[in-house]
Design an enzyme around this catalytic site. Structure first.
Site, PDB file in Angstrom:
ATOM      1  N   GLY A 117      -3.409  15.416   2.481  1.00  0.00           N
ATOM      2  CA  GLY A 117      -2.000  15.042   2.427  1.00  0.00           C
ATOM      3  C   GLY A 117      -1.086  16.209   2.803  1.00  0.00           C
ATOM      4  N   ASP A 118       0.202  15.887   3.034  1.00  0.00           N
ATOM      5  CA  ASP A 118       1.237  16.893   3.333  1.00  0.00           C
ATOM      6  C   ASP A 118       0.957  17.693   4.602  1.00  0.00           C
ATOM      7  OD1 ASP A 118       2.487  16.133   0.956  1.00  0.00           O
ATOM      8  OD2 ASP A 118       1.319  17.584  -0.205  1.00  0.00           O
ATOM      9  N   LYS A 168       2.944  14.675   8.410  1.00  0.00           N
ATOM     10  CA  LYS A 168       2.959  13.323   9.023  1.00  0.00           C
ATOM     11  C   LYS A 168       4.387  12.854   9.277  1.00  0.00           C
ATOM     12  CE  LYS A 168       0.713  11.828   5.450  1.00  0.00           C
ATOM     13  NZ  LYS A 168       0.445  13.111   4.775  1.00  0.00           N
ATOM     14  N   ALA A 224       3.922   9.322  -1.877  1.00  0.00           N
ATOM     15  CA  ALA A 224       4.104  10.052  -0.624  1.00  0.00           C
ATOM     16  C   ALA A 224       5.458  10.763  -0.629  1.00  0.00           C
ATOM     17  CB  ALA A 224       4.051   9.084   0.551  1.00  0.00           C
ATOM     18  N   GLY A 225       5.500  11.864   0.100  1.00  0.00           N
ATOM     19  CA  GLY A 225       6.772  12.541   0.340  1.00  0.00           C
ATOM     20  C   GLY A 225       6.721  13.060   1.757  1.00  0.00           C
ATOM     21  N   HIS A 226       7.420  12.401   2.656  1.00  0.00           N
ATOM     22  CA  HIS A 226       7.376  12.759   4.069  1.00  0.00           C
ATOM     23  C   HIS A 226       8.708  13.387   4.458  1.00  0.00           C
ATOM     24  CE1 HIS A 226       3.984   9.590   4.893  1.00  0.00           C
ATOM     25  NE2 HIS A 226       3.681  10.473   3.975  1.00  0.00           N
ATOM     26  N   GLN A 253      -0.608  10.055   2.354  1.00  0.00           N
ATOM     27  CA  GLN A 253      -1.732  10.842   1.823  1.00  0.00           C
ATOM     28  C   GLN A 253      -2.617  11.345   2.978  1.00  0.00           C
ATOM     29  OE1 GLN A 253      -1.185   7.544  -0.118  1.00  0.00           O
ATOM     30  NE2 GLN A 253       0.426   8.908  -0.811  1.00  0.00           N
ATOM     31  N   THR A 292       6.642  17.629  -2.051  1.00  0.00           N
ATOM     32  CA  THR A 292       7.885  16.937  -1.706  1.00  0.00           C
ATOM     33  C   THR A 292       8.235  15.911  -2.782  1.00  0.00           C
ATOM     34  OG1 THR A 292       7.133  17.148   0.564  1.00  0.00           O
ATOM     35  CG2 THR A 292       8.983  15.696   0.220  1.00  0.00           C
ATOM     36  N   THR A 293       7.222  15.375  -3.456  1.00  0.00           N
ATOM     37  CA  THR A 293       7.466  14.338  -4.452  1.00  0.00           C
ATOM     38  C   THR A 293       7.588  14.920  -5.857  1.00  0.00           C
ATOM     39  OG1 THR A 293       6.377  12.677  -3.108  1.00  0.00           O
ATOM     40  CG2 THR A 293       6.461  12.224  -5.455  1.00  0.00           C
ATOM     41  N   THR A 294       6.673  15.833  -6.217  1.00  0.00           N
ATOM     42  CA  THR A 294       6.657  16.314  -7.606  1.00  0.00           C
ATOM     43  C   THR A 294       7.121  17.764  -7.747  1.00  0.00           C
ATOM     44  OG1 THR A 294       4.362  16.997  -7.338  1.00  0.00           O
ATOM     45  CG2 THR A 294       4.727  14.798  -8.236  1.00  0.00           C
ATOM     46  N   PRO A 352       3.500  23.389  -6.981  1.00  0.00           N
ATOM     47  CA  PRO A 352       3.012  24.272  -5.899  1.00  0.00           C
ATOM     48  C   PRO A 352       1.711  23.709  -5.341  1.00  0.00           C
ATOM     49  CG  PRO A 352       2.842  25.373  -8.048  1.00  0.00           C
ATOM     50  CD  PRO A 352       3.502  24.044  -8.296  1.00  0.00           C
ATOM     51  N   ARG A 353       1.569  23.781  -4.026  1.00  0.00           N
ATOM     52  CA  ARG A 353       0.330  23.292  -3.411  1.00  0.00           C
ATOM     53  C   ARG A 353      -0.688  24.423  -3.358  1.00  0.00           C
ATOM     54  NH1 ARG A 353       3.937  20.852   1.465  1.00  0.00           N
ATOM     55  NH2 ARG A 353       4.589  18.928   0.477  1.00  0.00           N
ATOM     56  N   SER A 403       2.754  22.012  16.284  1.00  0.00           N
ATOM     57  CA  SER A 403       4.061  22.123  15.639  1.00  0.00           C
ATOM     58  C   SER A 403       4.227  23.546  15.121  1.00  0.00           C
ATOM     59  CB  SER A 403       4.133  21.105  14.497  1.00  0.00           C
ATOM     60  OG  SER A 403       5.311  21.297  13.757  1.00  0.00           O
TER      61      SER A 403
HETATM   62  P1  GDP Z   1       3.763  14.865   4.983  1.00  0.00           P
HETATM   63  O1  GDP Z   1       3.621  14.349   3.597  1.00  0.00           O
HETATM   64  O2  GDP Z   1       2.466  14.878   5.716  1.00  0.00           O
HETATM   65  O3  GDP Z   1       4.842  14.189   5.773  1.00  0.00           O
HETATM   66  O4  GDP Z   1       4.200  16.407   4.846  1.00  0.00           O
HETATM   67  P2  GDP Z   1       5.323  16.983   3.852  1.00  0.00           P
HETATM   68  O5  GDP Z   1       6.649  16.613   4.366  1.00  0.00           O
HETATM   69  O6  GDP Z   1       5.014  16.638   2.434  1.00  0.00           O
HETATM   70  O7  GDP Z   1       5.051  18.528   3.975  1.00  0.00           O
HETATM   71  C1  GDP Z   1       5.149  19.201   5.187  1.00  0.00           C
HETATM   72  C2  GDP Z   1       6.214  20.306   5.047  1.00  0.00           C
HETATM   73  O8  GDP Z   1       6.111  21.214   6.121  1.00  0.00           O
HETATM   74  C3  GDP Z   1       7.624  19.774   5.112  1.00  0.00           C
HETATM   75  O9  GDP Z   1       8.472  20.599   4.346  1.00  0.00           O
HETATM   76  C4  GDP Z   1       7.986  19.905   6.598  1.00  0.00           C
HETATM   77  O10 GDP Z   1       9.381  20.036   6.834  1.00  0.00           O
HETATM   78  C5  GDP Z   1       7.285  21.178   6.939  1.00  0.00           C
HETATM   79  N1  GDP Z   1       6.763  21.270   8.313  1.00  0.00           N
HETATM   80  C6  GDP Z   1       6.286  20.285   9.119  1.00  0.00           C
HETATM   81  N2  GDP Z   1       5.819  20.803  10.267  1.00  0.00           N
HETATM   82  C7  GDP Z   1       6.000  22.145  10.169  1.00  0.00           C
HETATM   83  C8  GDP Z   1       5.681  23.254  11.029  1.00  0.00           C
HETATM   84  O11 GDP Z   1       5.103  23.103  12.095  1.00  0.00           O
HETATM   85  N3  GDP Z   1       6.002  24.504  10.572  1.00  0.00           N
HETATM   86  C9  GDP Z   1       6.597  24.716   9.363  1.00  0.00           C
HETATM   87  N4  GDP Z   1       6.864  25.967   9.018  1.00  0.00           N
HETATM   88  N5  GDP Z   1       6.921  23.701   8.549  1.00  0.00           N
HETATM   89  C10 GDP Z   1       6.608  22.441   8.935  1.00  0.00           C
HETATM   90  P1  IMO Z   2       1.818  12.498   1.380  1.00  0.00           P
HETATM   91  O1  IMO Z   2       1.941  11.132   1.994  1.00  0.00           O
HETATM   92  C1  IMO Z   2      -0.452  15.162  -1.220  1.00  0.00           C
HETATM   93  C2  IMO Z   2      -2.454  13.299  -4.641  1.00  0.00           C
HETATM   94  C3  IMO Z   2      -1.965  13.631  -6.037  1.00  0.00           C
HETATM   95  C4  IMO Z   2      -3.272  13.504  -6.812  1.00  0.00           C
HETATM   96  C5  IMO Z   2      -3.959  12.328  -6.129  1.00  0.00           C
HETATM   97  C6  IMO Z   2      -3.759  10.991  -6.846  1.00  0.00           C
HETATM   98  O2  IMO Z   2       3.121  13.157   1.135  1.00  0.00           O
HETATM   99  O3  IMO Z   2       0.849  13.337   2.136  1.00  0.00           O
HETATM  100  P2  IMO Z   2      -1.708   9.296  -7.055  1.00  0.00           P
HETATM  101  O4  IMO Z   2      -0.322   9.493  -7.619  1.00  0.00           O
HETATM  102  O5  IMO Z   2      -1.724   8.864  -5.635  1.00  0.00           O
HETATM  103  O6  IMO Z   2      -2.561   8.430  -7.934  1.00  0.00           O
HETATM  104  O7  IMO Z   2      -2.381  10.772  -7.124  1.00  0.00           O
HETATM  105  O8  IMO Z   2      -3.410  12.256  -4.829  1.00  0.00           O
HETATM  106  N1  IMO Z   2      -1.411  12.773  -3.734  1.00  0.00           N
HETATM  107  C7  IMO Z   2      -0.913  13.478  -2.720  1.00  0.00           C
HETATM  108  N2  IMO Z   2      -1.127  14.755  -2.336  1.00  0.00           N
HETATM  109  N3  IMO Z   2       0.354  14.344  -0.504  1.00  0.00           N
HETATM  110  C8  IMO Z   2       0.547  13.064  -0.859  1.00  0.00           C
HETATM  111  O9  IMO Z   2       1.243  12.191  -0.091  1.00  0.00           O
HETATM  112  C9  IMO Z   2      -0.057  12.572  -2.038  1.00  0.00           C
HETATM  113  N4  IMO Z   2      -0.060  11.393  -2.685  1.00  0.00           N
HETATM  114  C10 IMO Z   2      -0.898  11.524  -3.712  1.00  0.00           C
HETATM  115  O10 IMO Z   2      -1.444  14.944  -6.090  1.00  0.00           O
HETATM  116  O11 IMO Z   2      -4.070  14.636  -6.603  1.00  0.00           O
HETATM  117 MG    MG Z   3       4.016  14.932   1.619  1.00  0.00          MG
END
Ligand code: GDP
Ligand code: IMO
Ligand code: MG
Length: 423
Positions: free
Chosen positions: A12-13, A16, A39-41, A220, A295-297, A300-301, A409
């Protein structure tokens, strides 16, 4: 016309949200197919940051239709809060742009309470869920006692289904939820949802027949998949590409491209094994430079080196046709970059991801060391002008993992993107 799936190749994260937003410029429709507001996008446009939890990441383009598919679990209160947050950021989303599947299951207040209660009850096997009620809502779906969006619209059916769920029996002494007021509130939310509700499979298949360009946006990631991930440290749905067909109601032959989103290193939130995790200052460097906080909670990752065993597994179980390599800029300034090629384990060298979690927990990464680069690459938009060692890193990942890299990216903004092929 094409149908593309965007899927997280790690835990995840991976970025996307950014990749979906970039590609959404040229598409007619973006559909979320699983997960919920766990999710937190993140999408960054100029000086504005949008954090999307339920609403598909195509929403910033007014002509892009957005659909929440049947495979998603939807918390109606969060849905309306997210619309309000977008409105405050001058994004006005109407039922002409946003559609919700009548078959999506609904997260009720009781699911959220149960999620928290179950987490605190799991002494040595905490999953570290987001406590958004995701697991309990999917559990009810599979147990055939869930509430769907379509049920919110029919008051008698809603009342009888909620009463028969009888949650006070599951949360003795904890819940303060009154069943009758939950029925009233859910019905009210259903009435507000009504203008957004569609038969989403019909809607999406009609768009495919009209040769529209469509993105199916995963939440995820592969390693959090309930079937293919590091069970039980996973989410309760199928983020893998196969989940996309189920979660939107289309046939597999309608999909043209499966794009894996993969960070140039790895992060994980919550519990579970993570062989390349770094608990030293390099881990802190990645966390700080990559702003690796959920992004959601806001948690720290955990950060670590890129793991090609995991990437090869993601290529296999998703059938990835290409990957987008994200956050390459975060590696700027490192003298040496390590990449895990295979594991050392009690059963010898492993090149394939082991399905036995106990064995996976004992795996030690075997690294290849690549020279890093000093330069700031965050403003580079062409492969040719990248530092030689950054080019080598990209080529190495592509060759050793055996996958085409179509985009790199180098920052969170739209223009911080290097297109390697026309997607
Ligand atoms: P998602 O859940 O897969 O959509 O990813 P998240 O949004 O949770 O986490 C990705 C984080 O990295 C966000 O804060 C984005 O703004 C940031 N991000 C995405 N692409 C890049 C990149 O290429 N470089 C940097 N430094 N940050 C990025
Ligand atoms: P995006 O879409 C990262 C993780 C949680 C936990 C496990 C189960 O932003 O990539 P849940 O609440 O789904 O039952 O939790 O999955 N988790 C994520 N980790 N990015 C996410 O979404 C996640 N959604 C759930 O931290 O370990
Ligand atoms: Mg995310």
């Amino acid at each position: 016309m094409s149908v593309k799936v965007i899927v997280g190749a790690q835990w995840g994260d991976e970025g996307k949200g950014k990749i979906t937003d970039i590609l959404a410029e040229k598409v007619d429709m973006v559909v979320r197919y699983q997960g919920g507001n766990n999710a937190g996008h993140t999408v960054v446009v100029g000086d504005k940051t949008f954090k999307l939890h339920l609403i598909p990441s195509g929403v910033l383009y007014p002509n892009c239709q957005c659909v929440i598919g049947n495979g998603v679990v939807i918390d109606p209160e969060v849905f309306f809060q997210e619309l309000e947050t977008l409105k405050a950021q001058h994004i006005h989303v109407t039922p002409r742009q946003l559609f919700v599947s009548s078959l999506a299951h609904v997260i009720l207040p009781f699911h959220k309470q149960l999620d928290s209660q179950q987490e605190s009850g799991r002494c040595d096997q905490k999953i570290g869920t987001t406590k958004r009620g995701i697991g309990p809502a999917y559990t009810d779906k599979v147990s055939r006692c869930g509430i769907r969006v379509i049920d919110l619209l029919a008051k008698d059916r809603l009342a009888s289904r909620i009463r028969s769920r009888n949650w006070p029996a599951h949360l003795p002494g904890i819940t303060t939820l009154d069943v009758e007021s939950v029925i009233e509130k859910s019905y009210e939310l259903g009435q507000r949802l009504k203008p957004f509700v569609v038969d989403s499979s019909l809607f999406i298949n009609e768009a495919i027949d009209l040769k529209k360009n469509i993105i199916l946006e995963g939440a995820q990631g592969t390693m959090l998949d309930v079937d293919h991930g590091t069970y039980p440290f996973v989410t309760s749905s199928n983020p893998v590409s196969g989940g996309a067909c189920m979660g939107v109601g289309i046939g597999p032959h309608k999909i043209d491209q499966i794009i894996g989103v993969n960070k140039a290193y790895v992060t994980r939130v919550g519990e579970g094994p993570f062989p390349t995790e770094l608990t030293d200052e390099t881990g802190e460097y990645l966390c700080a430079r990559g702003a690796e906080f959920g992004t959601t909670t806001g948690r720290p990752r955990r950060c670590g080196w890129l793991d090609l065993v995991v990437l090869r597994y993601a290529i296999r179980v998703n059938g990835l046709t290409e990957i987008c390599l994200t956050k390459l800029d975060v590696l700027d300034g490192l003298k040496t970059i390590k990449v895990c090629n295979h594991y050392e384990s009690p059963q010898g060298i492993l090149k394939n991801f082991p399905l036995d979690l106990d064995l996976f927990s004992q795996c030690k990464p075997v690294y290849e060391e690549l020279p890093g680069w000093e330069e700031d690459i965050s403003n580079i938009t062409s492969f040719d002008v990248l530092p030689q060692n950054a080019k080598n890193y990209i080529r190495y990942v592509s060759e050793v993992a055996g996958v085409k890299i179509s985009l790199v990216s180098v920052g969170s903004r739209r223009n911080q993107t290097i297109h390697l092929l026309t997607l």
